[in-house]
Design an enzyme around this catalytic site. Structure first.
Site, mmCIF file in Angstrom:
data_model
loop_
_atom_site.group_PDB
_atom_site.id
_atom_site.type_symbol
_atom_site.label_atom_id
_atom_site.label_comp_id
_atom_site.label_asym_id
_atom_site.label_seq_id
_atom_site.Cartn_x
_atom_site.Cartn_y
_atom_site.Cartn_z
ATOM 1 C CG ASP A 100 0.226 -1.404 -3.499
ATOM 2 O OD1 ASP A 100 -0.516 -0.728 -2.764
ATOM 3 O OD2 ASP A 100 1.182 -0.918 -4.132
ATOM 4 C CD GLU A 118 -4.556 0.710 -3.898
ATOM 5 O OE1 GLU A 118 -4.640 1.808 -3.350
ATOM 6 O OE2 GLU A 118 -3.465 0.232 -4.263
HETATM 7 C C1 GLC Z 1 -1.157 1.891 -2.916
HETATM 8 C C2 GLC Z 1 -0.926 1.945 -1.423
HETATM 9 C C3 GLC Z 1 -0.248 3.245 -1.090
HETATM 10 C C4 GLC Z 1 1.080 3.292 -1.801
HETATM 11 C C5 GLC Z 1 0.895 3.096 -3.301
HETATM 12 C C6 GLC Z 1 2.197 2.802 -3.955
HETATM 13 O O1 GLC Z 1 -2.052 2.854 -3.341
HETATM 14 O O2 GLC Z 1 -2.142 1.786 -0.751
HETATM 15 O O3 GLC Z 1 -0.059 3.413 0.291
HETATM 16 O O4 GLC Z 1 1.691 4.538 -1.559
HETATM 17 O O5 GLC Z 1 0.058 1.993 -3.583
HETATM 18 O O6 GLC Z 1 2.634 1.522 -3.614
#
Ligand code: GLC
Length: 563
Positions: free
Chosen positions: A212, A273
């Site tokens: 994440d 991500e």
């Molecule tokens: C990422 C997740 C999102 C979350 C953020 C903070 O972007 O996909 O849903 O709010 O991280 O953890």
């Protein structure tokens, strides 16, 4: 040349199905989805033909950000079940041939995490505080935040605490909500703790980890203010390098985690991500000793426009194609729990009967076409629960029911992400559509009866049937095929490319029908003349050799033409 994909590289072409647990299926009558609910519905995922599940966070959490605020990384939140349920799920998935990926939220913990509680209760400069980014404020009384950084969810990235003696004290950094304090990755405690958390879940059998907010992890230890126009919002894609995003040190961490993953049997993988400013910065995350894959968000952010879509695809592919010896790949994605569902994103606003309406029928057709597009691209694909039902974004949720911190931190100026997180409709003709025996945590639209899984299961022209067919054909034709994409010249408004040895994909992104000149049509999603592709539709055609392959001249899809 058709390259064979080694079986160990399963993640290079996997279809991953994203489960946003609290909206998937509720087995316990709480109105929130849970692990047992997911287990009951696993046949849906298997029937669809997915290779793996990615579970959004299931850890103990106060749920200020839907579980992306973790209070205990080794425990399951009681709303979702118990550790025994998680283990049973992993086993069941493996029995069914599904791999399991979990979400690692390492940029921040929850303010409910034992470490943060200890930090707030300890003096400035203590080891407890060093696990986070605590700083004195600016200004005489320390009443201004330590720097000008902003939160991705709106407002400043700093919140001030009350010290144990009752006086206003230091500030802590949170790039997301005030309930999500950023960890200090310069602190050895943090590094070793997460090594252990990763091993803990690998030991319990998970096959991979979605990292994440990967590009947020490392910070310049001096935490300097930035000279950027932050009034436009939090847009790291546009920022050429900042002290709080895409900081070089993140790569040490990814290499460390990769070494941990590689030490396990079973081809465990890391999918990131990653949102950064340039293809080169993106490529750095996919070096052979870092992530196995990263989401390709460029296409998701492209409008329904052939030129832009082709450019986004080519730009993304160039990143992973430049080193033929590096197996790292892309994971294509059209929707997820953070984005407006693509049926709605692709829906144009049209004038109908004197009114302006969002043409969801057009959006749905384009969404189906986009599925055939992404599934034909080299790489993995991640599907977000509910897209196989063609669900649109729910735009009219009442303000008092919205949970996304973005909505609250912007005083409603940004609607936020609740609209893509509405619980799934499984069956029946009215809410809660088989999702729960109680009141769903977010209300479902009353008109979703025709979108339920049950309604679509036996309907051969449904979105669900298209997903099932497309995954089946893809597995047969592209399962072991690891060829590069080869674009064909085609008329404006169309995307036409070959996956040599497997298929030719034609997408009509334009406004006029396109004549297909080659058979067989392996798969399409319009009901009329199979050789005439309407706007907003796509088809997979049987692949035929071209001059480049030393075979017959090209013919599939020909030069696209209009009638
Ligand atoms: C990422 C997740 C999102 C979350 C953020 C903070 O972007 O996909 O849903 O709010 O991280 O953890």
């Amino acid at each position: 040349m058709t390259r064979e994909k080694p079986a160990t590289h399963w993640w290079r072409s996997a279809v991953v199905y994203q489960v946003y647990l609290r909206s998937f299926a509720d087995s316990s009558g709480t109105g929130t989805g849970d692990i047992r609910g997911l287990m009951d519905r696993l046949p849906h995922v298997v029937d669809l033909g997915a290779d793996a599940l990615w579970l959004s966070p299931w850890f103990r959490s106060p749920m200020h950000d839907g579980g992306y605020d973790v209070a205990d990384y080794r425990d399951i939140d009681p709303t979702f079940g118990a550790t025994s349920d998680a283990l049973a799920l992993i086993d069941r998935c493996h029995d069914l041939g599904l791999r399991v990926l979990i979400d690692l939220v390492a940029n921040h913990t929850s303010t409910d995490h034992a470490w943060f509680r200890a930090a707030v209760g300890s003096p400035p400069g203590s080891r407890e505080r060093q696990r986070y980014h605590f700083r004195p404020g600016r200004g005489e009384g320390g009443e201004d935040p330590p720097n000008n950084w902003i939160s991705a969810f709106g407002g400043p990235a700093w919140t001030r605490i009350i010290e144990p003696d009752g006086t206003p004290g230091e500030w802590y950094l949170h790039l997301f909500s005030e309930h999500q304090p950023d960890l200090n990755w310069e602190c050895p405690d943090v590094v070793t703790e997460f090594d252990d958390v990763i091993r803990h879940w690998f030991d319990l059998g998970v096959d991979g980890i979605r990292v994440d907010a990967a590009s947020a992890l490392a910070k310049d230890p001096d935490l300097p203010s930035v000279d950027l126009d932050l009034s436009r919002g939090f847009i790291p894609r546009d920022w050429p390098g900042t002290p709080f995003w895409d900081v070089e040190r993140v790569h040490d961490l990814l290499r460390r985690w990769r070494a941990i993953a590689d030490a396990y049997e079973g081809n465990r993988c890391l999918v990131g991500e990653v949102v950064v400013n340039t293809p080169d910065r993106f490529a750095a995350y996919l070096r052979p000793d870092e992530l196995h894959s990263a989401f390709a968000f460029d296409l998701l952010h492209s409008p329904w426009d052939a030129t832009e879509m082709r450019a986004a695809i080519s730009r993304s592919l160039a990143v992973v194609e430049k080193d033929a010896d590096n197996p790292a790949t892309l994971t294509w994605v059209l929707s997820n729990h953070d984005e407006i569902r693509h049926v709605t994103r692709y829906a144009p606003t049209v004038a109908r009967g004197g009114d302006c309406t969002v043409a969801l029928d057009i959006g749905l057709s384009r969404a189906r076409a986009a599925l055939l597009l992404v599934l034909a691209l080299p790489g993995a694909t991640c599907l977000y629960q509910g897209e196989e039902l063609g669900l649109p974004e729910v735009l009219d949720l009442p303000a008092e029911l919205r949970r996304d911190p973005t909505f609250h931190r912007t005083a409603g100026a940004v609607l936020g992400r609740d609209g893509c997180r509405v619980p799934l409709p499984w069956s029946g003709d009215r809410p809660p559509f088989g999702f729960t025996a109680a009141e769903p945590w977010l209300p479902q639209p009353a008109d979703w009866a025709s979108l339920t899984a049950a309604a679509q299961r036996s309907e051969p022209t449904s979105t669900l049937a298209l997903y099932r067919d497309a995954l089946r054909v893809r597995r047969r034709l592209l399962g072991a095929n690891d060829t590069a994409l080869r674009w064909r010249e085609s008329s404006p408004g169309t995307l036409v490319f070959d996956r040599p040895g497997a298929l030719t994909c034609v997408v009509n992104v334009g406004a006029e029908p396109v004549v297909l000149e080659a058979e067989p049509v392996l798969l399409s999603h319009h009901q009329d003349d199979p050789m005439l592709l309407p706007p907003g539709c796509a088809a997979w055609l049987g692949w035929q050799r071209t001059d480049e392959d030393g075979g017959a001249p090209p013919s599939p899809a020909g030069p696209a033409s209009t009638v």
